[in-house]
Design a protein around this motif. Structure first.
Motif, PDB file in Angstrom:
ATOM      1  N   ARG A 279     -23.580 -20.510  21.272  1.00 49.60           N
ATOM      2  CA  ARG A 279     -24.496 -20.424  20.140  1.00 49.60           C
ATOM      3  C   ARG A 279     -24.118 -21.418  19.051  1.00 49.60           C
ATOM      4  O   ARG A 279     -23.969 -21.072  17.879  1.00 49.60           O
ATOM      5  CB  ARG A 279     -24.522 -18.998  19.569  1.00 49.60           C
ATOM      6  CG  ARG A 279     -24.899 -17.942  20.582  1.00 49.60           C
ATOM      7  CD  ARG A 279     -24.813 -16.539  19.993  1.00 49.60           C
ATOM      8  NE  ARG A 279     -25.785 -16.353  18.940  1.00 49.60           N
ATOM      9  CZ  ARG A 279     -27.042 -15.936  19.129  1.00 49.60           C
ATOM     10  NH1 ARG A 279     -27.464 -15.671  20.342  1.00 49.60           N
ATOM     11  NH2 ARG A 279     -27.871 -15.812  18.125  1.00 49.60           N
ATOM     12  N   THR A 280     -23.945 -22.669  19.416  1.00 48.28           N
ATOM     13  CA  THR A 280     -23.581 -23.699  18.451  1.00 48.28           C
ATOM     14  C   THR A 280     -24.115 -25.040  18.919  1.00 48.28           C
ATOM     15  O   THR A 280     -24.227 -25.286  20.129  1.00 48.28           O
ATOM     16  CB  THR A 280     -22.053 -23.770  18.284  1.00 48.28           C
ATOM     17  OG1 THR A 280     -21.728 -24.747  17.314  1.00 48.28           O
ATOM     18  CG2 THR A 280     -21.365 -24.115  19.583  1.00 48.28           C
ATOM     19  N   PRO A 281     -24.477 -25.961  18.001  1.00 50.29           N
ATOM     20  CA  PRO A 281     -24.891 -27.306  18.403  1.00 50.29           C
ATOM     21  C   PRO A 281     -23.696 -28.100  18.940  1.00 50.29           C
ATOM     22  O   PRO A 281     -22.556 -27.930  18.493  1.00 50.29           O
ATOM     23  CB  PRO A 281     -25.436 -27.912  17.107  1.00 50.29           C
ATOM     24  CG  PRO A 281     -25.676 -26.771  16.196  1.00 50.29           C
ATOM     25  CD  PRO A 281     -24.682 -25.725  16.563  1.00 50.29           C
TER      26      PRO A 281
ATOM     27  N   MET B  23     -34.716 -25.561  20.570  1.00 53.21           N
ATOM     28  CA  MET B  23     -34.102 -24.379  19.972  1.00 53.21           C
ATOM     29  C   MET B  23     -34.380 -24.280  18.482  1.00 53.21           C
ATOM     30  O   MET B  23     -34.522 -23.187  17.933  1.00 53.21           O
ATOM     31  CB  MET B  23     -32.590 -24.413  20.216  1.00 53.21           C
ATOM     32  CG  MET B  23     -32.191 -24.285  21.681  1.00 53.21           C
ATOM     33  SD  MET B  23     -32.778 -22.750  22.423  1.00 53.21           S
ATOM     34  CE  MET B  23     -31.869 -21.542  21.496  1.00 53.21           C
ATOM     35  N   TRP B  24     -34.496 -25.445  17.840  1.00 49.21           N
ATOM     36  CA  TRP B  24     -34.822 -25.433  16.409  1.00 49.21           C
ATOM     37  C   TRP B  24     -36.206 -24.853  16.175  1.00 49.21           C
ATOM     38  O   TRP B  24     -36.417 -24.036  15.283  1.00 49.21           O
ATOM     39  CB  TRP B  24     -34.718 -26.863  15.878  1.00 49.21           C
ATOM     40  CG  TRP B  24     -35.128 -26.987  14.441  1.00 49.21           C
ATOM     41  CD1 TRP B  24     -34.534 -26.437  13.366  1.00 49.21           C
ATOM     42  CD2 TRP B  24     -36.257 -27.722  13.950  1.00 49.21           C
ATOM     43  NE1 TRP B  24     -35.193 -26.783  12.213  1.00 49.21           N
ATOM     44  CE2 TRP B  24     -36.264 -27.583  12.552  1.00 49.21           C
ATOM     45  CE3 TRP B  24     -37.237 -28.498  14.546  1.00 49.21           C
ATOM     46  CZ2 TRP B  24     -37.229 -28.174  11.749  1.00 49.21           C
ATOM     47  CZ3 TRP B  24     -38.198 -29.097  13.742  1.00 49.21           C
ATOM     48  CH2 TRP B  24     -38.190 -28.928  12.370  1.00 49.21           C
TER      49      TRP B  24
ATOM     50  N   TYR C   3     -27.854 -27.916  22.289  1.00 44.01           N
ATOM     51  CA  TYR C   3     -27.479 -26.594  21.767  1.00 44.01           C
ATOM     52  C   TYR C   3     -26.870 -25.787  22.899  1.00 44.01           C
ATOM     53  O   TYR C   3     -27.496 -25.596  23.952  1.00 44.01           O
ATOM     54  CB  TYR C   3     -28.701 -25.868  21.203  1.00 44.01           C
ATOM     55  CG  TYR C   3     -28.392 -24.515  20.604  1.00 44.01           C
ATOM     56  CD1 TYR C   3     -27.927 -24.416  19.301  1.00 44.01           C
ATOM     57  CD2 TYR C   3     -28.582 -23.347  21.330  1.00 44.01           C
ATOM     58  CE1 TYR C   3     -27.646 -23.180  18.738  1.00 44.01           C
ATOM     59  CE2 TYR C   3     -28.304 -22.114  20.778  1.00 44.01           C
ATOM     60  CZ  TYR C   3     -27.831 -22.037  19.478  1.00 44.01           C
ATOM     61  OH  TYR C   3     -27.556 -20.817  18.919  1.00 44.01           O
ATOM     62  N   CYS C   4     -25.617 -25.337  22.728  1.00 42.25           N
ATOM     63  CA  CYS C   4     -24.934 -24.532  23.735  1.00 42.25           C
ATOM     64  C   CYS C   4     -25.363 -23.072  23.565  1.00 42.25           C
ATOM     65  O   CYS C   4     -25.081 -22.445  22.533  1.00 42.25           O
ATOM     66  CB  CYS C   4     -23.418 -24.661  23.597  1.00 42.25           C
ATOM     67  SG  CYS C   4     -22.507 -23.669  24.794  1.00 42.25           S
TER      68      CYS C   4
ATOM     69  N   TYR D 249     -25.091 -34.363  16.649  1.00 43.71           N
ATOM     70  CA  TYR D 249     -25.484 -33.268  17.529  1.00 43.71           C
ATOM     71  C   TYR D 249     -26.751 -33.649  18.290  1.00 43.71           C
ATOM     72  O   TYR D 249     -27.702 -34.196  17.720  1.00 43.71           O
ATOM     73  CB  TYR D 249     -25.754 -32.000  16.724  1.00 43.71           C
ATOM     74  CG  TYR D 249     -24.520 -31.369  16.129  1.00 43.71           C
ATOM     75  CD1 TYR D 249     -23.443 -31.037  16.931  1.00 43.71           C
ATOM     76  CD2 TYR D 249     -24.438 -31.075  14.768  1.00 43.71           C
ATOM     77  CE1 TYR D 249     -22.309 -30.435  16.396  1.00 43.71           C
ATOM     78  CE2 TYR D 249     -23.313 -30.486  14.228  1.00 43.71           C
ATOM     79  CZ  TYR D 249     -22.251 -30.170  15.045  1.00 43.71           C
ATOM     80  OH  TYR D 249     -21.137 -29.590  14.524  1.00 43.71           O
TER      81      TYR D 249
ATOM     82  N   LEU E 231     -31.821 -29.602  21.477  1.00 45.94           N
ATOM     83  CA  LEU E 231     -31.635 -29.143  20.103  1.00 45.94           C
ATOM     84  C   LEU E 231     -32.969 -28.915  19.415  1.00 45.94           C
ATOM     85  O   LEU E 231     -33.154 -27.942  18.680  1.00 45.94           O
ATOM     86  CB  LEU E 231     -30.792 -30.175  19.334  1.00 45.94           C
ATOM     87  CG  LEU E 231     -30.281 -29.738  17.966  1.00 45.94           C
ATOM     88  CD1 LEU E 231     -29.345 -28.553  18.097  1.00 45.94           C
ATOM     89  CD2 LEU E 231     -29.573 -30.902  17.282  1.00 45.94           C
TER      90      LEU E 231
END
Length: 627
Positions: free
Chosen positions: A252-254, A276-277, A247-248, A244, A273
Motif C-alpha cells: 500500500r505504497t507508491p 490507483m489515484w 503502486y504496490c 514514483y 499509479l
C-alpha cells in the motif's frame, strides 16, 4: 459567513434587506421583482391558492405553479418556477408582459399601489411561502437594519484584507542587498530560494554542485510558490533520482521502477499509479460533502457572533426567534447523520490476512468464566445472636437458592453511642464474637458479602445491648505464676511470702462499676492491696508501688471483712468501702483510661471475688473521727 450575507434572489450582498413573515431576508429591490398581483375575485381558485401557499403542499399539477395577473392584461399566465439564483436558491421572477402592452410600464407602480380589484403578494424564494401585502406594499415589511450593519462592516473588513494582499503580492529576491530588493526572476526547487538575475549569477551559478539544480521562472507571491511546489514531483526515498511510477498493492505504497526490479517489491502485486489515484479519488466526494456542511455551519456561527456584537436591542429582537430556529435546525441535521459516509461501490479493498492468521495460531486459549454477579444480602440469624457481659456474638447465613459465589463477609459495628460504623471482622466465617465492648451500651451491627465482582448490599441492622453489670473472674493468664486460683478462678491466694499481683478478666473504660472481695483468711497481718491497674502493671510487687495501679492497702481489713471497690468513670473517681461503709473520702480522682480489677496478696491471705453486683445506693458515708 459570506453566504449568510447574500440575497437568495440576486446572489449579491444584501442591499436594504427586509424581513419577510417567514423570517427570511431579501433585498428590497429584489422584492420588487418577485412581488405579484392576484385578482380578488380569483383568490379562491384552487390553482391560485396552491401557487401562493407553502411549496410543500400538494395541489396536483398546480402545486408548483404561480398565477400572475396584470391590471392592463385581461389574461392569466402560469409557469413552473425553475430559475436559480447564483447561490442555488430557486427564485420566482415576474412573467414579462407581452410586447407593446402597458403592463411593463405599470409594473413598478403595481408593487407599491394596489388596484381596487386585486391584491399583491410576495413568495419567499427560500421556503416558497406566500405573504399578502397591505396598502403600504413592500414598505410594510420591517427593514433588517442589524443585517445591514453587519454587511457594511463585512465589506469594510474585506476591502482592508484585499488591499493588504495586493500590496504583498510581488515576490522579491531573498538574497538581494539592494534597497529595495529586486523582483525575483528564478526559483531553485532544491534550495527553495528566490533569486533576482544578478544574485542568481553570483550566488547560484549553473555549474559545480549547482549543476543538477532545477531553476524555474519566479512568479508573484504565494501563487509562484504554489505553482513551483506543484511541479515538484516526489521521489523514491530509496532511489532519490527516481520518481514514483507504480503502486504496490501488498505494501500500500507508491514505488519506482527500480524498486520493482531490484528492491523488496519485485514479487509484489503492483498497479499503475494513475489508475490507483483515480480509484482512490472518491474520498474527495466525502471531503466536499463535509466541507459544504462545515462551511454552512461555520458561516451560520460567524453570523450569530456578529449579531451578538450589535448593540441594537430592537434590531436583535426582530431576528432572534428566527435565528434560534435556524441554529436548532442546523444542530438537528448534524445529529441525524448529515455527514454519513459515502463509500463508492467501485472502491476495492485488499485484506492481508496472513499476519492475523499467524497471530491466531500463536494464541493459547483458556476457558473464561462469566463474570458472576455480586453476592446477595446476608440473612442475620437472630436466634443465634446474643450478648454476654461486654461481648456480643452475631451469626448470619447466605440466602437459599443463591448461585452467586461468596468469597467472604464484612461485619461492621458502631461505637455504641450512635457514631460511625467500623469494620470489626473480615473473613469467611458466619459466626463472630466481639469482646471488649462497653458495659451498659447499645451497639448497631450489620454485615455484607463480597466476591470478585464486588461488594453486595448490607443486611438489616441488628441492635445489641451489653450487660448492665460486669461479670468477671481472676485471670489465670495475666496473673503472677505464684498466684493460686480456685473456685472457678473466683478465689485467689499465693504460694510466696512476697506480694504478687493478679488481674480480673474485665476491662473498663466508661460507666460505673462495683465489685467486692471477701477476706477468707488473714494471718500475721499480711497487708493485701485492693484496687485497679493497667494491663501492664508490675506483677511481682505490692499493688500501688508503681504508676500503673491505684489501690487501698491499710485500714479495717481483717478476716471476714468485705472490701467494696467503686470505679466511676463518668466522674473519673475511685472509692473504697469496708463492710458497706465508705473508707475515707474519695480515694482517687482524675482517673482516665482503661482499667482492670486488681489484687495483690501473699500466702497469708485468701480472697474470694464477687461480681455482677449493682451499684449500691445506700452505701454508708465515711465515718468522721472526733478529737
Amino acid at each position: 459567513m459570506e453566504e449568510e450575507l447574500k440575497c437568495p434572489v440576486c446572489g449579491s450582498l444584501f442591499r436594504e434587506p427586509i424581513i419577510l413573515p417567514c423570517s427570511h431576508n431579501v433585498c428590497l429591490p429584489c422584492a420588487r421583482t418577485i412581488a405579484v398581483q392576484t385578482p380578488d375575485s380569483e383568490q379562491h381558485l384552487p390553482h391560485a391558492a396552491g401557487g401562493l401557499g407553502g411549496g410543500a403542499g400538494g395541489g396536483g399539477d398546480h402545486a408548483d405553479k404561480l398565477s400572475l395577473y396584470s391590471e392592463t392584461d385581461s389574461g392569466y399566465g402560469s409557469y413552473t418556477p425553475s430559475l436559480k439564483s447564483p447561490n442555488g436558491v430557486r427564485v420566482l421572477p415576474m412573467v414579462p408582459a407581452p410586447p407593446g402592452s402597458s403592463a411593463a410600464a405599470a409594473r413598478g407602480a403595481a408593487c407599491s399601489s394596489l388596484s381596487s380589484s386585486s391584491s399583491s403578494s410576495i413568495t419567499c424564494p427560500q421556503c416558497h411561502r406566500s405573504a399578502s401585502l397591505d396598502h403600504r406594499g413592500l414598505r410594510g415589511f420591517q427593514r433588517n437594519r442589524l443585517l445591514e450593519a453587519i454587511v457594511q462592516r463585512y465589506q469594510q473588513g474585506r476591502g482592508a484584507v484585499q488591499g493588504a494582499s495586493a500590496a504583498a503580492a510581488v515576490a522579491i529576491c531573498q538574497l538581494c542587498d539592494r534597497t529595495p530588493p529586486e523582483p525575483a526572476a528564478t526559483l531553485c526547487e532544491q534550495c527553495d530560494v528566490l533569486y533576482c538575475a544578478a544574485c542568481q549569477l553570483k550566488c547560484h551559478p549553473s555549474r559545480g554542485p549547482f549543476a543538477k539544480h532545477r531553476l524555474v521562472p519566479g512568479g508573484t507571491g504565494a501563487g509562484a510558490a504554489a505553482s513551483s511546489a506543484a511541479r515538484k514531483y516526489p521521489t523514491c526515498p530509496e532511489h532519490e533520482m527516481e520518481n514514483y511510477s507504480m503502486y504496490c498493492v501488498s505494501c500500500r505504497t507508491p514505488v519506482c521502477y527500480l524498486c520493482l526490479e531490484e528492491g523488496r517489491h519485485c514479487k509484489h502485486e503492483v498497479k499503475p499509479l494513475g489508475a490507483m489515484w483515480k480509484q482512490h479519488k472518491m474520498v474527495w466526494d466525502q471531503i466536499n460533502h463535509c466541507t459544504l456542511k462545515l462551511r454552512q455551519s461555520t458561516g451560520l456561527m460567524e453570523y450569530c457572533l456578529e449579531v451578538m456584537k450589535e448593540n441594537d436591542p430592537s434590531g436583535f429582537l426582530q431576528i432572534s426567534d428566527a435565528l434560534i430556529k435556524r441554529v436548532q435546525v442546523s444542530q438537528e441535521q448534524w445529529v441525524k447523520g448529515a455527514l454519513e459516509p459515502k463509500v463508492s461501490a467501485e472502491f476495492e479493498l485488499t485484506l492481508d490476512s496472513e499476519p492475523l492468521l499467524q497471530a491466531i495460531h500463536q494464541l493459547d486459549f483458556i476457558q473464561m468464566k462469566c463474570r458472576a454477579p455480586v453476592p446477595p444480602v446476608p440473612l442475620l440469624q437472630l436466634e443465634k445472636c446474643c450478648t454476654r457481659n461486654n461481648s456480643v456474638t452475631l451469626a448470619w447465613r447466605t440466602p437459599p437458592f443463591t448461585h452467586s459465589p461468596v468469597d467472604g463477609y464484612i461485619l461492621e459495628l458502631d461505637d455504641g453511642d450512635g457514631g460511625q460504623y467500623r469494620e470489626v471482622y473480615v473473613g469467611k466465617e458466619t459466626l463472630c464474637t466481639i469482646d471488649g465492648l462497653h458495659f451498659n451500651s447499645t451497639y448497631n451491627a450489620r454485615v455484607k458479602a463480597f466476591n470478585s465482582s464486588g461488594v453486595g448490599p448490607y443486611s438489616k441492622t441488628v441492635v445489641l445491648q451489653t450487660s448492665d453489670v460486669a461479670w468477671f473472674t481472676f485471670d489465670p493468664n495475666s496473673g503472677h505464676r505464684d498466684i493460686i486460683l480456685s473456685n472457678d478462678n473466683q478465689t485467689a491466694t499465693c504460694s510466696s511470702y512476697d506480694d504478687r499481683v493478679v488481674l480480673g478478666t474485665a476491662a473498663f473504660s466508661k460507666g460505673v462499676h462495683y465489685w467486692e472481695l471477701h477476706v477468707d483468711r488473714y494471718d500475721n497481718h499480711p497487708d493485701p492491696a485492693f484496687g485497679v491497674a493497667r494491663a501492664s502493671v508490675v506483677k511481682d510487687m505490692m499493688l500501688g508501688k508503681d504508676d500503673k495501679a491505684w489501690a487501698m492497702t491499710e485500714g479495717g481489713v481483717c478476716k471476714g471483712a468485705t472490701v467494696g471497690v467503686l470505679l466511676d468513670l463518668n466522674k473519673h473517681t475511685l472509692t473504697f468501702f469496708i463492710n458497706g461503709q465508705q473508707q475515707g473520702p474519695t480515694a482517687f480522682s482524675h482517673v482516665d483510661g482503661v482499667f482492670m480489677p486488681a489484687l495483690s496478696l501473699n500466702r497469708n491471705v485468701q480472697v474470694t471475688l464477687h461480681t455482677g453486683l449493682e451499684v449500691p445506693t445506700n452505701l454508708g458515708r465515711p465515718k468522721l473521727s472526733s478529737n
